[in-house]
Design an enzyme around this catalytic site. Structure first.
Site: not given
Ligand code: C5P
Length: 241
Positions: A33, A60, A62, A65, A124, A216
């Site tokens: 992603k 991603d 998002k 517009d 979230t 992460r």
């Molecule tokens: O590092 P981590 O596992 O927390 O990354 C989650 C990924 O999902 C990030 O790219 C974050 O921007 C994305 N994301 C999220 N919550 C959302 C939408 C997208 O954590 N509601």
């Protein structure tokens, strides 16, 4: 679908070479992603490198517009060879339909499958209070997600992004209609970071997620390949949608 195909590794780390090294170290990974940060930093140059490695790409950005701008953006992303992309469900049914039109146009022109469109429901980072204060919505996050999902379906979109906490409610209401992509995943052995409400990979799949976005816990791990393998094993025997 095999377990390794359900894991989407988020490329949120810094550095062009570091990103490519990560991709190269995860031989078993199918999906990556690319979000706003690294698309802004490295643009289509990075997309080309990912596609050169025969990996599937989730862009991603998002989009939110006016319908025509979203349509043209989705068309341009389709031409880049993206396999999944996001738009905001708050953009409305006409905007979501415009995104669908773009993919259809691409498919008609090239006689090949275009990207799967995923609609983002409520981020979230929102809760009931700021939904009211900033968006002037007097309903709970859950009620809002459900209504947005109805609009997403009406627009003809078959994918959405939702937290694992909302996945069961969406499955109860819409069955297998949607491909559901879920972020906020933390294996029991990984640190939570800034994610507040997290779900383990196994629980997310059991709740009905089709794909998981994991950043992460993989790219910050001492050995990303081992971390990816551990996650793959955890979900190997769970049935998915
Ligand atoms: O590092 P981590 O596992 O927390 O990354 C989650 C990924 O999902 C990030 O790219 C974050 O921007 C994305 N994301 C999220 N919550 C959302 C939408 C997208 O954590 N509601």
């Amino acid at each position: 679908m095999k377990a390794n195909e359900k894991i989407i590794t988020a490329l949120d780390l810094r550095g062009f070479n570091e990103i490519l090294n990560l991709i190269d170290s995860l031989e078993n990974a199918v999906w990556f992603k690319l979000g706003a940060v690294n698309f802004t930093a490295y643009g289509t140059k990075l997309i080309d490198e990912i596609k050169k490695r025969n990996k599937k790409l989730f862009l991603d950005l998002k989009y939110h517009d006016i319908p025509n701008t979203v349509k043209e953006s989705v068309y341009a992303a389709s031409e880049l060879g993206v396999d999944m992309l996001t738009i905001h469900a708050f953009g409305g049914i006409e905007m979501m339909q415009a995104a669908c039109d773009a993919v259809k146009e691409f498919e008609d022109k090239h006689s090949k499958q275009g990207p799967l469109i995923l609609a983002v429901t409520v981020l979230t980072s929102f809760n009931n209070d700021n939904l009211k204060d900033y968006m002037f919505i007097n309903q709970t996050v859950e009620e809002t997600v459900l209504k947005l999902a109805e609009n997403i379906k009406k627009a003809g979109i078959k994918g959405l992004v939702a937290s694992a906490k909302e996945t069961k409610m969406l499955r109860d209401n819409f069955g297998d209609y949607f491909t559901i992509v879920t972020p906020g995943i933390r294996p029991a052995w990984a640190s939570k970071g800034d994610q507040k409400r997290v779900t383990t990979p196994k629980d997310a799949i059991e709740l009905g997620s089709s794909y998981m976005v994991i950043g992460r816990p993989i790219y910050k791990a001492e050995n990303p390949k081992e971390a990816f393998e551990k996650i793959r094993k955890e979900i190997e025997d769970v049935n998915t949608r």
